[in-house]
Design an enzyme around this catalytic site. Structure first.
Site, mmCIF file in Angstrom:
data_model
loop_
_atom_site.group_PDB
_atom_site.id
_atom_site.type_symbol
_atom_site.label_atom_id
_atom_site.label_comp_id
_atom_site.label_asym_id
_atom_site.label_seq_id
_atom_site.Cartn_x
_atom_site.Cartn_y
_atom_site.Cartn_z
ATOM 1 N N ARG A 81 0.827 -1.206 0.000
ATOM 2 C CA ARG A 81 0.000 0.000 0.000
ATOM 3 C C ARG A 81 0.861 1.255 0.000
ATOM 4 O O ARG A 81 0.541 2.257 -0.633
ATOM 5 C CB ARG A 81 -0.956 -0.022 1.197
ATOM 6 C CG ARG A 81 -2.031 1.051 1.110
ATOM 7 C CD ARG A 81 -3.103 0.858 2.151
ATOM 8 N NE ARG A 81 -2.571 0.986 3.497
ATOM 9 C CZ ARG A 81 -3.262 0.698 4.608
ATOM 10 N NH1 ARG A 81 -4.493 0.256 4.520
ATOM 11 N NH2 ARG A 81 -2.717 0.849 5.788
ATOM 12 N N LYS A 183 -2.552 6.559 1.422
ATOM 13 C CA LYS A 183 -2.362 7.046 2.789
ATOM 14 C C LYS A 183 -1.431 8.259 2.767
ATOM 15 O O LYS A 183 -0.288 8.214 3.235
ATOM 16 C CB LYS A 183 -1.806 5.908 3.653
ATOM 17 C CG LYS A 183 -2.339 5.943 5.079
ATOM 18 C CD LYS A 183 -2.185 4.589 5.751
ATOM 19 C CE LYS A 183 -2.195 4.678 7.240
ATOM 20 N NZ LYS A 183 -3.412 5.256 7.817
ATOM 21 N N GLU A 219 -15.994 6.410 4.778
ATOM 22 C CA GLU A 219 -15.204 5.921 5.909
ATOM 23 C C GLU A 219 -15.073 7.050 6.917
ATOM 24 O O GLU A 219 -15.647 8.121 6.754
ATOM 25 C CB GLU A 219 -13.833 5.412 5.444
ATOM 26 C CG GLU A 219 -12.960 6.471 4.790
ATOM 27 C CD GLU A 219 -11.550 5.972 4.479
ATOM 28 O OE1 GLU A 219 -11.052 5.045 5.152
ATOM 29 O OE2 GLU A 219 -10.935 6.537 3.563
HETATM 30 N N1 PLP Z 1 -9.024 4.417 6.630
HETATM 31 C C1 PLP Z 1 -8.214 5.402 7.035
HETATM 32 C C2 PLP Z 1 -8.497 6.784 6.585
HETATM 33 C C3 PLP Z 1 -7.104 5.101 7.859
HETATM 34 O O1 PLP Z 1 -6.293 6.070 8.274
HETATM 35 C C4 PLP Z 1 -6.894 3.774 8.254
HETATM 36 C C5 PLP Z 1 -5.745 3.428 9.079
HETATM 37 O O2 PLP Z 1 -4.767 2.917 8.644
HETATM 38 C C6 PLP Z 1 -7.788 2.790 7.827
HETATM 39 C C7 PLP Z 1 -8.842 3.146 7.018
HETATM 40 C C8 PLP Z 1 -7.608 1.368 8.234
HETATM 41 O O3 PLP Z 1 -6.620 0.740 7.483
HETATM 42 P P1 PLP Z 1 -5.802 -0.476 8.092
HETATM 43 O O4 PLP Z 1 -6.815 -1.502 8.469
HETATM 44 O O5 PLP Z 1 -4.969 -0.929 6.948
HETATM 45 O O6 PLP Z 1 -5.050 0.020 9.240
HETATM 46 C C1 COI Z 2 -3.875 3.319 11.585
HETATM 47 O O1 COI Z 2 -4.870 2.712 11.978
HETATM 48 O O2 COI Z 2 -2.761 2.786 11.503
HETATM 49 C C2 COI Z 2 -3.945 4.706 11.172
HETATM 50 O O3 COI Z 2 -3.063 5.161 10.519
HETATM 51 C C3 COI Z 2 -5.099 5.525 11.570
HETATM 52 C C4 COI Z 2 -4.732 6.717 12.365
HETATM 53 C C5 COI Z 2 -6.011 7.389 12.725
HETATM 54 C C6 COI Z 2 -3.947 6.431 13.602
#
Ligand code: PLP
Ligand code: COI
Length: 340
Positions: A81, A183, A219
């Site tokens: 990612r 991200k 989201e």
């Molecule tokens: N959506 C956003 C905007 C995020 O910052 C995060 C955090 O990483 C997620 C979703 C969840 O992604 P993940 O499950 O890969 O941590």
């Molecule tokens: C994560 O879950 O790793 C994120 O980057 C989300 C953030 C709000 C801490």
């Protein structure tokens, strides 16, 4: 030896640990990288990250398992990612195998900060990259730095598994054909005003809508969303302007293959919210945080699962996912990277 910290009561905040990984990109290539005790970064006043926000990041966790190992959850997907984020931001890609190796180095170097099994805390890893050389015209920089720091964390929301209240935001987070699917730091900068407002109004989070039609749920500022229907189907919004959460992808697999539930990724309309049985936020930081109340411009939707505890299906998903992460449940192949 594990550090003497009140693990069960730490929140989601930054604690400086001993070592971080640093690698520099110059003259078109990455150096070997190194571990450093220095947490401070010195930057050119016109560095690309400072002027045009050329930066992206990742988030993943290391856990102590029931049988005493230290593991990481699907770091290869974070590496991939981050490569996608870098490509969209005209940044150099940090090789995916080196990313996973650097994650392991940082965890190994900070083992004393990996919380004990059973405390509910974990070691959060924050890989990130930024433009370190100067720019003044709007263009990508020539030099970059990739880093990973580690910090022990507890639950993202105070109260852990207690359901939270959210509001439908009047602000948009991502545009069609924009950067919502990566991200990028810029996505978070623009959400800060909205989250401060939501907090001031007594909500824990914002639900963002699709900015093209403002009729579909996307989201939150830091997590994807899952819903459970009255007939126990797990539903998650399908959109190409949200971050492809690794937790969400894992939960959908768990729902189907471990719990025998139907799991569906599809567009979810604002109109439908009143019909769901359960709702939760999912992400590395959020893990699976139940939502009890959704406020939509004067209308209040109370999820039947209530404000006291997680819904039944959410609880099963939570137990199975965290069971896999902490070594209590057999993982699907390739999900667990053993570090120690
Ligand atoms: N959506 C956003 C905007 C995020 O910052 C995060 C955090 O990483 C997620 C979703 C969840 O992604 P993940 O499950 O890969 O941590
Ligand atoms: C994560 O879950 O790793 C994120 O980057 C989300 C953030 C709000 C801490």
């Amino acid at each position: 030896m594990v550090k003497d910290i009140d693990w069960a009561n730490i929140g989601f905040s930054y604690t400086k640990t001993d070592y971080r990984f640093i690698s520099d990109y110059k003259n078109g290539k990455w150096d070997e990288g190194r571990l450093s005790e220095d947490a401070v970064i010195r930057l050119d006043e016109s560095a690309g990250v400072l002027q045009y926000a050329q930066t992206c990041f990742e988030g993943l966790k290391a856990y102590r398992t029931v049988d005493g190992h230290v593991v990481c959850f699907r770091p290869d997907l974070n590496a991939k990612r981050m490569a996608d984020s870098c490509a969209r931001l005209e940044m150099p890609i940090f090789p995916e195998d080196k990313f996973v190796d650097a994650v392991k180095q940082v965890v190994k170097a900070n083992l004393e900060f990996v919380p004990p099994y059973g405390t509910g805390a974990s070691l959060y890893l924050r890989p990130y990259m930024f433009a370190s050389s100067n720019v003044i015209g709007v263009k990508p920089a020539q030099e970059y730095q990739f880093r990973i720091f580690a910090t022990p964390v507890g639950p993202y929301f105070k109260g852990g598994a207690k359901p939270i209240s959210v509001k439908i935001s009047d602000f948009d987070r991502a545009a069609p054909h924009g950067t919502g699917h990566i991200k990028a730091g810029l996505n978070y900068a623009m959400s800060l005003h909205a989250i401060v407002q939501a907090h001031n109004e007594g909500f824990n989070e914002n639900f963002y809508l699709d900015s093209a039609t403002r009729t579909k749920i996307e989201e939150t500022g830091g997590a994807n969303i899952i819903f459970v229907t009255k007939d126990n189907k797990v539903v998650t919004p399908k959109s190409n302007t949200i971050l492809p959460s690794i937790t969400r992808r894992s939960l959908m697999y768990v729902a189907e293959h471990y719990l025998g539930l139907k799991a569906e990724e599809r567009e979810v309309y604002l109109e439908e919210l009143k019909d769901f049985e359960e709702c939760a936020l999912c992400g590395t930081a959020a893990v699976l945080s139940p939502v009890g109340r959704i406020y939509d411009h004067g209308k209040e939707i109370l999820l039947p699962s209530g404000m006291e505890k997680m819904g039944e299906v959410t609880q099963k998903l939570y137990d199975t996912l965290t069971g896999i992460q902490m070594g209590r449940i057999e993982p699907p192949e390739g999900w667990i990277e053993v570090i120690e």
